[in-house]
Scaffold this active site. Sequence first.
Site, mmCIF file in Angstrom:
data_model
loop_
_atom_site.group_PDB
_atom_site.id
_atom_site.type_symbol
_atom_site.label_atom_id
_atom_site.label_comp_id
_atom_site.label_asym_id
_atom_site.label_seq_id
_atom_site.Cartn_x
_atom_site.Cartn_y
_atom_site.Cartn_z
ATOM 1 N N ARG A 188 63.856 -14.504 -7.210
ATOM 2 C CA ARG A 188 64.614 -13.696 -8.178
ATOM 3 C C ARG A 188 64.788 -12.240 -7.759
ATOM 4 O O ARG A 188 64.933 -11.350 -8.589
ATOM 5 C CB ARG A 188 63.953 -13.743 -9.556
ATOM 6 N N LYS A 244 76.961 -4.609 -3.215
ATOM 7 C CA LYS A 244 77.687 -5.874 -3.427
ATOM 8 C C LYS A 244 77.266 -6.837 -2.322
ATOM 9 O O LYS A 244 77.401 -6.527 -1.135
ATOM 10 C CB LYS A 244 79.197 -5.643 -3.365
ATOM 11 N N GLU A 301 88.668 1.851 6.896
ATOM 12 C CA GLU A 301 88.026 2.068 5.598
ATOM 13 C C GLU A 301 87.642 3.544 5.413
ATOM 14 O O GLU A 301 87.594 4.053 4.297
ATOM 15 C CB GLU A 301 86.778 1.181 5.454
ATOM 16 N N LYS A 326 81.549 7.057 -0.569
ATOM 17 C CA LYS A 326 81.216 5.722 -1.107
ATOM 18 C C LYS A 326 80.040 5.843 -2.084
ATOM 19 O O LYS A 326 80.048 5.242 -3.168
ATOM 20 C CB LYS A 326 80.890 4.768 0.039
ATOM 21 N N GLU A 365 82.025 -1.608 -10.630
ATOM 22 C CA GLU A 365 83.468 -1.723 -10.399
ATOM 23 C C GLU A 365 84.263 -2.000 -11.668
ATOM 24 O O GLU A 365 84.957 -3.011 -11.790
ATOM 25 C CB GLU A 365 83.742 -2.818 -9.354
ATOM 26 N N ARG A 399 85.565 2.639 -8.990
ATOM 27 C CA ARG A 399 85.321 1.861 -7.761
ATOM 28 C C ARG A 399 86.538 1.023 -7.369
ATOM 29 O O ARG A 399 86.696 0.665 -6.208
ATOM 30 C CB ARG A 399 84.065 0.978 -7.941
ATOM 31 N N ASN A 449 89.876 -0.199 -3.514
ATOM 32 C CA ASN A 449 90.714 -1.341 -3.145
ATOM 33 C C ASN A 449 92.071 -0.921 -2.589
ATOM 34 O O ASN A 449 92.926 -1.778 -2.359
ATOM 35 C CB ASN A 449 90.913 -2.264 -4.355
ATOM 36 N N HIS A 456 93.884 -3.140 -0.186
ATOM 37 C CA HIS A 456 93.215 -4.444 -0.153
ATOM 38 C C HIS A 456 94.012 -5.561 -0.811
ATOM 39 O O HIS A 456 93.848 -6.720 -0.466
ATOM 40 C CB HIS A 456 91.819 -4.339 -0.776
ATOM 41 N N HIS A 505 94.311 -8.442 1.601
ATOM 42 C CA HIS A 505 93.753 -9.774 1.355
ATOM 43 C C HIS A 505 94.818 -10.845 1.476
ATOM 44 O O HIS A 505 94.561 -11.941 1.990
ATOM 45 C CB HIS A 505 93.118 -9.836 -0.044
ATOM 46 N N HIS A 558 89.657 -7.531 9.113
ATOM 47 C CA HIS A 558 89.828 -7.046 7.744
ATOM 48 C C HIS A 558 90.413 -5.625 7.720
ATOM 49 O O HIS A 558 91.388 -5.346 7.011
ATOM 50 C CB HIS A 558 88.476 -7.098 7.028
HETATM 51 N N1 LIG Z 1 79.620 -5.841 0.346
HETATM 52 C C1 LIG Z 1 80.670 -5.080 0.425
HETATM 53 O O1 LIG Z 1 80.859 -4.140 -0.343
HETATM 54 C C2 LIG Z 1 81.655 -5.353 1.515
HETATM 55 C C3 LIG Z 1 82.677 -4.445 1.783
HETATM 56 C C4 LIG Z 1 83.537 -4.710 2.847
HETATM 57 C C5 LIG Z 1 83.367 -5.865 3.607
HETATM 58 N N2 LIG Z 1 82.366 -6.742 3.307
HETATM 59 C C6 LIG Z 1 82.139 -7.936 4.115
HETATM 60 O O2 LIG Z 1 81.756 -7.527 5.410
HETATM 61 C C7 LIG Z 1 82.158 -8.493 6.370
HETATM 62 C C8 LIG Z 1 82.885 -7.796 7.495
HETATM 63 O O3 LIG Z 1 81.991 -6.874 8.064
HETATM 64 P P1 LIG Z 1 82.142 -6.371 9.558
HETATM 65 O O4 LIG Z 1 83.508 -5.880 9.768
HETATM 66 O O5 LIG Z 1 81.009 -5.475 9.832
HETATM 67 O O6 LIG Z 1 82.107 -7.741 10.369
HETATM 68 P P2 LIG Z 1 80.950 -8.587 11.041
HETATM 69 O O7 LIG Z 1 79.652 -8.411 10.404
HETATM 70 O O8 LIG Z 1 81.496 -9.973 11.137
HETATM 71 O O9 LIG Z 1 80.904 -7.950 12.505
HETATM 72 C C9 LIG Z 1 82.077 -7.929 13.289
HETATM 73 C C10 LIG Z 1 81.783 -8.444 14.705
HETATM 74 O O10 LIG Z 1 81.020 -7.489 15.416
HETATM 75 C C11 LIG Z 1 79.834 -8.072 15.935
HETATM 76 N N3 LIG Z 1 78.840 -6.991 15.936
HETATM 77 C C12 LIG Z 1 78.235 -6.423 14.883
HETATM 78 N N4 LIG Z 1 77.534 -5.357 15.261
HETATM 79 C C13 LIG Z 1 77.687 -5.249 16.598
HETATM 80 C C14 LIG Z 1 77.228 -4.329 17.561
HETATM 81 N N5 LIG Z 1 76.512 -3.243 17.238
HETATM 82 N N6 LIG Z 1 77.563 -4.530 18.851
HETATM 83 C C15 LIG Z 1 78.360 -5.580 19.198
HETATM 84 N N7 LIG Z 1 78.844 -6.469 18.337
HETATM 85 C C16 LIG Z 1 78.513 -6.296 17.040
HETATM 86 C C17 LIG Z 1 79.567 -9.247 15.043
HETATM 87 O O11 LIG Z 1 78.821 -10.239 15.710
HETATM 88 C C18 LIG Z 1 80.972 -9.721 14.725
HETATM 89 O O12 LIG Z 1 81.462 -10.523 15.767
HETATM 90 C C19 LIG Z 1 82.990 -9.506 5.621
HETATM 91 O O13 LIG Z 1 82.198 -10.627 5.344
HETATM 92 C C20 LIG Z 1 83.353 -8.798 4.329
HETATM 93 O O14 LIG Z 1 83.555 -9.683 3.255
HETATM 94 C C21 LIG Z 1 81.512 -6.494 2.295
HETATM 95 ZN ZN LIG Z 2 87.575 -3.480 2.861
#
Ligand SMILES: NC(=O)c1ccc[n+]([C@@H]2O[C@H](COP(=O)([O-])OP(=O)(O)OC[C@H]3O[C@@H](n4cnc5c(N)ncnc54)[C@H](O)[C@@H]3O)[C@@H](O)[C@H]2O)c1
Ligand SMILES: [Zn+2]
Length: 379
Positions: A129, A151, A193, A235, A245, A249, A253, A256, A260, A273
């Site tokens: 939990r 999130k 972003e 942020k 949100e 917040r 978006n 987005h 999306h 993304h």
């Molecule tokens: N929680 C939130 O508020 C929020 C906001 C935006 C996005 N997200 C989520 O985040 C994810 C996208 O995040 P991301 O863009 O960081 O992608 P990711 O975590 O998939 O990383 C992108 C790529 O980079 C590689 N990588 C990561 N760090 C590295 C490093 N230091 N050196 C070499 N390679 C590295 C990973 O293996 C992957 O192939 C999605 O799942 C999205 O839904 C969440």
């Molecule tokens: Zn985003």
Amino acid sequence: MKAKISVPARRVTVSLGERSYPIEIGVGTLREAGPAIAERTGARQAVVVTEPGIGRRYAGALLQGLRKAGLRTARIDVPSGEKHKSLREAGRIYEALVGAGADRSTAIVALGGGKIGDLAGFVAATWMRGVPFVQVPTTLLGMVDSGVGGKVAVNLPQGKNLAGAFHQPRLVWIDATTLESLPMRERAAGMAEIVKAGAILDADFFACLEREALRALALDMDALLPVLERACAIKADVVAKDERETGLRMLLNLGHTLGHAIEALQGYRGMLHGEAVAIGMAWAAQRSEELGLAPCGTAARLRELLARCVLPTALPPFPRSAYLAALRVDKKRKNGRIRYVVLRGIGKAETVPLTPAEILPAAALGAPGRAKKRKAAGD
Ligand SMILES: NC(=O)c1ccc[n+]([C@@H]2O[C@H](COP(=O)([O-])OP(=O)(O)OC[C@H]3O[C@@H](n4cnc5c(N)ncnc54)[C@H](O)[C@@H]3O)[C@@H](O)[C@H]2O)c1
Ligand SMILES: [Zn+2]
């Protein structure tokens, strides 16, 4: 000679009363995270969740520091790829936690990008939990966006981030040198972003990015650290004012809604993304001008900064009907209208309820493309 930086160089606080937490931004500080994690979580054991490629490079230093701080440690690797941000992988992590003897006093530490942060955070929110959670983001997007704000989620076959929670980390530990191994395309996607943060809330920061974004992307730390600090502060401020949100917040978006739609139309196998968001932002800025909400020139300024970061701004050539269908499934829709984020200028944003057809009027289709041609002709 300049001493090696061994303490976090900058701190931003996310103010959420008793659940407030620091974002520590430093250079080469992975090894020093241990004591801070021990202090912030009060944990006796830390389980680091990572991906094989990231873990190979960075887990050693992190785990060593954790052990030095007196914590028992374990490492759990999740295969790379967004498709592994799943309930199935969450299940595997629960099993590994049982195997590692984890209990309520175990902290879960996410070492990776947003994918790992979201997945490990989802497990931290639900294991027993909820246990203390720490983000050690290794992507630019993770550092300024997904790593901050609490999130957490996994994807379901029916859609992205459908099962999730709000579970704030106790600490966000940013070692900017981890970006050295991150491909430039991924860095640029994270920068989208950051540009967004300036565009919606901070005109001075936007102007700073116009000067410094390229140096920051090249990991010139003198440029990158202030950019990370400012982006995290924006942020953090938004999260502090609207954790769940319901209002402010929503402005995050910007870009987005259409972003999306583009990702969905590409089956999540096309653009990154941040790239899709860049196009969505360029479109939103253009629409803001056309609707008489933003002064003329707003969209051009945004497009130019995005283009300088080698981000796309032109709409991929899907039929308008496909875009409209994709927009109709938007989560933020009410009575057929989407709360669409528009700009009132650089640094000022608001939401307006628009139908998919108003977001993408037939007459406006191709506008950013035309703008691109205009620019090319003027080059
Ligand atoms: N929680 C939130 O508020 C929020 C906001 C935006 C996005 N997200 C989520 O985040 C994810 C996208 O995040 P991301 O863009 O960081 O992608 P990711 O975590 O998939 O990383 C992108 C790529 O980079 C590689 N990588 C990561 N760090 C590295 C490093 N230091 N050196 C070499 N390679 C590295 C990973 O293996 C992957 O192939 C999605 O799942 C999205 O839904 C969440
Ligand atoms: Zn985003």
